[in-house]
Structures are given as C-alpha cells and as structure tokens.
Scaffold this motif. Sequence first.
Motif, short mmCIF file in Angstrom:
data_model
loop_
_atom_site.label_atom_id
_atom_site.label_comp_id
_atom_site.label_asym_id
_atom_site.label_seq_id
_atom_site.Cartn_x
_atom_site.Cartn_y
_atom_site.Cartn_z
N ILE A 146 14.17 -30.64 8.70
CA ILE A 146 15.75 -31.38 8.79
C ILE A 146 15.75 -32.73 9.48
CG2 ILE A 146 18.27 -31.45 8.94
CD1 ILE A 146 18.11 -27.92 9.56
N ASP A 147 15.65 -33.37 8.41
CA ASP A 147 15.96 -35.19 9.04
C ASP A 147 16.53 -35.38 10.05
OD1 ASP A 147 15.93 -37.53 9.30
OD2 ASP A 147 16.56 -38.01 7.41
N ALA A 148 16.18 -35.12 11.03
CA ALA A 148 16.77 -35.62 12.89
C ALA A 148 17.50 -36.87 12.62
CB ALA A 148 16.95 -34.86 14.14
N ARG A 149 17.19 -37.77 12.86
CA ARG A 149 16.81 -39.58 12.39
C ARG A 149 16.05 -39.29 13.54
NH1 ARG A 149 19.24 -40.41 7.36
NH2 ARG A 149 20.70 -39.31 6.31
N ARG A 150 16.01 -40.96 14.14
CA ARG A 150 15.18 -41.14 15.49
C ARG A 150 13.96 -40.69 15.42
NH1 ARG A 150 19.12 -40.11 20.28
NH2 ARG A 150 18.59 -38.00 19.64
N GLY A 151 13.01 -40.87 14.20
CA GLY A 151 11.78 -40.70 14.07
C GLY A 151 11.87 -38.75 15.34
N GLN A 152 12.53 -38.23 14.79
CA GLN A 152 11.94 -36.44 14.74
C GLN A 152 13.26 -35.86 13.76
OE1 GLN A 152 14.64 -36.00 18.22
NE2 GLN A 152 12.74 -36.27 19.64
N VAL A 153 12.39 -34.71 13.72
CA VAL A 153 12.89 -34.15 12.64
C VAL A 153 13.07 -32.79 13.55
CG1 VAL A 153 11.58 -34.77 10.51
CG2 VAL A 153 10.98 -32.85 11.70
N TYR A 154 14.13 -31.68 12.96
CA TYR A 154 14.62 -30.23 13.51
C TYR A 154 13.27 -29.18 12.01
CZ TYR A 154 18.85 -32.18 15.14
OH TYR A 154 19.11 -33.15 16.18
N ALA A 155 12.37 -28.54 12.86
CA ALA A 155 11.46 -27.70 12.40
C ALA A 155 11.26 -26.82 12.72
CB ALA A 155 10.36 -28.92 12.21
N ARG A 156 11.19 -24.98 12.03
CA ARG A 156 10.14 -24.26 12.12
C ARG A 156 9.83 -23.01 10.97
NH1 ARG A 156 13.68 -18.33 13.98
NH2 ARG A 156 11.79 -17.63 15.00
N PHE A 157 8.65 -22.90 11.37
CA PHE A 157 7.36 -22.95 10.47
C PHE A 157 7.12 -20.34 10.58
CE2 PHE A 157 6.77 -27.03 12.72
CZ PHE A 157 6.35 -27.84 11.98
N TRP A 158 6.85 -20.34 9.64
CA TRP A 158 6.65 -19.22 8.99
C TRP A 158 5.28 -19.03 8.16
CZ3 TRP A 158 11.11 -21.26 8.49
CH2 TRP A 158 12.32 -21.34 9.65
N ARG A 159 4.68 -18.42 8.38
CA ARG A 159 2.75 -18.10 7.71
C ARG A 159 3.29 -16.35 7.51
NH1 ARG A 159 -1.34 -20.90 7.85
NH2 ARG A 159 -0.85 -21.40 10.04
N ASP A 160 3.43 -16.13 6.17
CA ASP A 160 3.13 -14.39 5.71
C ASP A 160 4.80 -14.27 6.14
OD1 ASP A 160 1.31 -14.81 3.68
OD2 ASP A 160 0.06 -14.28 5.53
N GLY A 161 5.59 -14.81 6.49
CA GLY A 161 6.98 -13.90 6.70
C GLY A 161 6.89 -13.76 7.95
N VAL A 162 5.99 -14.67 9.07
CA VAL A 162 6.05 -14.59 10.72
C VAL A 162 6.25 -16.13 11.16
CG1 VAL A 162 5.04 -13.61 12.26
CG2 VAL A 162 4.54 -12.13 10.26
N SER A 163 7.18 -15.85 11.94
CA SER A 163 7.68 -16.85 12.59
C SER A 163 6.64 -17.96 13.72
CB SER A 163 9.06 -17.26 13.41
OG SER A 163 8.77 -18.08 14.55
#
Length: 224
Positions: free
Chosen positions: A116-133
């Motif tokens: 998600i674009d959080a502005r000010r040069g940042q993003v909110y993020a989360r990453f998954w691989r094969d359904g596992v965070s």
Amino acid sequence: MRVLVIDTALGLCTAGVFEVEDGEARVLGLRSEAMTKGHQERLAGMARDAVAEAGGFGRIDRIGVTVGPGSFTGLRVGLAFAQGLGAALDRPVVGISTLDGLAASVGEGGAVAAVIDARRGQVYARFWRDGVSEGPAEALPIETAQERAVMLGEGARLVGSGAGLIAEGVPGAAVFDLEGPAPEALVRLAAAADPATNPPRPVYLRAPDATPPTRLPGQPRPTT
C-alpha cells in the motif's frame, strides 16, 4: 455461516453479506463503491441495502471489518460502524488485515507482496511465499520493499496501490493495482478468523501525519 463484511480502509467503501460454507463464499447482498473520502456518509445506507437484500440483520452470524493499515479516517469510520452494529446485534466482530485481504484477492500459493502506498517515500507491505507469511506487516522505504519483493523470485504477484511503486526491477512481476481488497477475499478471511485473536482494533504502522496544536483556540501565540 452468514457474514457481513465492512471495508473502508483504502479506496473502496464496501458492505457485503455472504454465505460461507466449506471455504466458499456466495454473495447474498453487496454494495461497493470506489471512494477515498465520504465513507461516513455512505456506509450505513450501503450496509442497510446489502443486508436487506440478504434477508435482514437478524440472520447475520458474524461481522468482519478491515483494521488497516489504511486511511486513518476511513479505518475509524468502518471500525466504529462494525463495533456499534456488533453490539446492537450481539454478534462477534473480527478484524481483518487490509494487506492480508489484498493478498487473498489475487489467489493463494506462489509469491505475493501486498503493498500500500503510504506516501513520504514509504509503503505498507507484507510478503508471502506459497501461502506462508514471511513476517508481519511493516512500514518500509520503497527501496527496501522492492528488495524484499525481488527476493521472492521471478513471477511474484504485487498487489495494492503501492505495487507499481516497487514493480520496476522485480523480474516478471505481475502487478494488480487494486483500489481495495476483494469483498469475497475479505469474507473468507473473516469466516476463518478466531474472534479471540483477531479483535476489531486499528492497525497503525506509523504515527499520523497530523500533529496536535501547540496552543488552544484563543490562547496568545508564544513570544520569543
């Protein structure tokens, strides 16, 4: 289970009722409009219409609401409405991560980055691989999020308003610039969530941009 889902966290205002059975969600009544502000004026009417189409408030078993990250104002609107309705109906209210909802909107399995674009040069993020965070939701500099996405490998799915910000340099990335999570994805998460461990509390990954006033109305300005 009959679930009412509420989402006002990002660029959508959504109220929908679904019947969930064996992990499959069947829509009974749904109202969803693209908007970045004005949720407070529209949400109650949209929920009323969606629930009426589904047979009435008395048939709701559970309420799910997005808890962020997202717009500070939007989150407060959705959470207040969901909690008030839950109290009135005596029904459990569960919180759903906006990032989890975005990831679930593009399917399970493989490599996924919800951003998600959080502005000010940042993003909110989360990453998954094969359904596992690979860890909790974070507020990250755009460059760091891009590096993390590259580590997912070629063909990762990038979803959310910040997907385009990190897509450059991510080999073979598929970009899904969604205005918000799909209602069907949210309702599946809401149905599977444990109310005891997924409370309807806002998730803020950084302090608000607004700052408190340095003086009260009518007070003189400080002299130097």
